[in-house]
Design a protein around this motif. Structure first.
Motif, PDB file in Angstrom:
ATOM      1  N   ARG A 134      95.040 -21.413  54.124  1.00  0.00           N
ATOM      2  CA  ARG A 134      96.189 -21.802  54.557  1.00  0.00           C
ATOM      3  C   ARG A 134      97.346 -21.388  54.043  1.00  0.00           C
ATOM      4  O   ARG A 134      98.344 -20.933  54.761  1.00  0.00           O
ATOM      5  CB  ARG A 134      96.171 -23.455  54.053  1.00  0.00           C
ATOM      6  CG  ARG A 134      97.388 -24.144  54.509  1.00  0.00           C
ATOM      7  CD  ARG A 134      97.512 -25.570  53.884  1.00  0.00           C
ATOM      8  NE  ARG A 134      96.490 -26.284  54.688  1.00  0.00           N
ATOM      9  CZ  ARG A 134      96.130 -27.540  54.571  1.00  0.00           C
ATOM     10  NH1 ARG A 134      96.839 -28.549  53.849  1.00  0.00           N
ATOM     11  NH2 ARG A 134      95.159 -28.269  55.241  1.00  0.00           N
ATOM     12  N   ARG A 138     100.565 -19.179  56.162  1.00  0.00           N
ATOM     13  CA  ARG A 138     101.882 -19.426  55.771  1.00  0.00           C
ATOM     14  C   ARG A 138     102.552 -18.125  55.704  1.00  0.00           C
ATOM     15  O   ARG A 138     103.626 -17.830  55.962  1.00  0.00           O
ATOM     16  CB  ARG A 138     102.050 -20.456  54.695  1.00  0.00           C
ATOM     17  CG  ARG A 138     101.674 -21.924  55.189  1.00  0.00           C
ATOM     18  CD  ARG A 138     101.703 -22.874  54.157  1.00  0.00           C
ATOM     19  NE  ARG A 138     101.395 -24.134  54.823  1.00  0.00           N
ATOM     20  CZ  ARG A 138     101.354 -25.481  53.776  1.00  0.00           C
ATOM     21  NH1 ARG A 138     101.534 -24.975  52.438  1.00  0.00           N
ATOM     22  NH2 ARG A 138     101.035 -26.474  54.070  1.00  0.00           N
ATOM     23  N   LEU A 202     106.478 -22.649  50.371  1.00  0.00           N
ATOM     24  CA  LEU A 202     105.189 -23.082  50.987  1.00  0.00           C
ATOM     25  C   LEU A 202     104.060 -22.531  50.588  1.00  0.00           C
ATOM     26  O   LEU A 202     103.088 -23.219  50.954  1.00  0.00           O
ATOM     27  CB  LEU A 202     105.692 -22.805  52.450  1.00  0.00           C
ATOM     28  CG  LEU A 202     106.785 -23.428  53.210  1.00  0.00           C
ATOM     29  CD1 LEU A 202     107.141 -23.080  54.629  1.00  0.00           C
ATOM     30  CD2 LEU A 202     106.591 -25.045  53.258  1.00  0.00           C
TER      31      LEU A 202
END
Length: 289
Positions: A134, A138, A202
């Motif tokens: 993940r 990003r 993020l």
């Protein structure tokens, strides 16, 4: 030629150029040859052939081609040192600081080493990081946005900037190597910084889980580096011919489209090739605003 027939012929070429890569797999995999053929057709329809334009089509792609070739060769031999350096830096910095620095650096230098090489460096760096999938997704998405944005600053960055500079070299802009940098830096640099901050936030803290993503450690062969540079040369040459062939469309229609409408039309570059759109739209008759 009758303006109606001219517009119809060039309009058909434009539609084919944008649609064919999505409809035919062979066209997609041989895009450079296809665009070169369409450039020849567009130039013939508009009767735009001239010695000066042929010379431009042969010489203008050489700068970005040499940049891609030389950077690719350097990257080939320094690949393992880059990976080792990444491990050393990550041990000294927090992950967020490293990610911010990485995205910022690649975004700003992509206009010099080309977006292609910047993307290859990104792949090698990410593959050397111990990060969950993940986080990797990003980071790669935001870094690619930064690379694409920063690459527009010089003709070496990407075909779009090469085409834009080539088509604006004459009056009234007399575009030189740093024309796009002088014109767009106040938009591009803050954008790259914002993307770098977003990536740092993020990606988050260093994590470990079973969904970790790794890239196979297979060095690229030098022959592939040469082939990639050759494809860049053909691609830029094709776009120069397309731009020359589409000039009547620009003068007849594009210059009369309001800037706000043109902005939203160009949002299709998210799915269409942005350099092809630049070749079809940009010309000295457009205003700077």
């Amino acid at each position: 030629m009758n303006p109606l027939w001219l517009s119809s012929g060039l309009g058909l070429v434009f539609v084919v150029v944008l649609a064919a890569p999505f409809l035919n797999r062979k066209v997609e995999t041989n895009l450079e040859i296809f665009l070169l053929a369409m450039g020849v057709v567009a130039m013939t329809i508009s009767a735009a052939w001239s010695l000066a334009l042929v010379e431009e089509a042969l010489l203008e792609p050489m700068k970005i081609t040499l940049a891609v070739l030389l950077a690719g060769i350097v990257f080939h031999f320094l690949r393992h040192r880059i990976r080792a350096g990444v491990h050393g830096v990550v041990r000294r910095l927090s992950l967020r600081t490293f990610v911010f620095s990485l995205v910022l650096l690649l975004g700003l230098v992509s206009s010099v080493i080309s977006a292609i090489i910047a993307a290859l460096v990104l792949v090698e760096v990410v593959s050397a990081l111990d990060m969950p999938r993940r986080q990797v997704v990003r980071l790669v998405i935001l870094a690619c946005f930064a690379i694409g944005l920063g690459a527009v600053l010089t003709p070496l960055g990407e075909p779009l900037s090469t085409i834009a500079t080539a088509k604006l070299q004459g009056e009234p802009y007399r575009a030189d190597f740093f024309f796009l940098a002088r014109t767009l830096w106040q938009f591009v640099v803050p954008g790259v910084i914002v993307l770098s901050m977003a990536a740092a936030l993020l990606v988050g803290r260093r994590q470990r889980d079973r969904a970790r993503t790794e890239t196979a450690d297979r060095p690229e062969e030098l022959s592939h580096v040469a082939v990639r540079a050759g494809k860049v040369y053909l691609f830029v040459m094709a776009l120069i011919l397309l731009g020359g062939g589409f000039k009547p469309l620009i003068d007849l229609y594009v210059v009369h489209i309001p800037a706000q409408a043109l902005y939203w039309v160009n949002s299709t570059s998210a799915i269409l090739d942005n350099a092809t759109l630049a070749a079809a739209e940009i010309g000295p008759s457009l205003s700077e605003l």
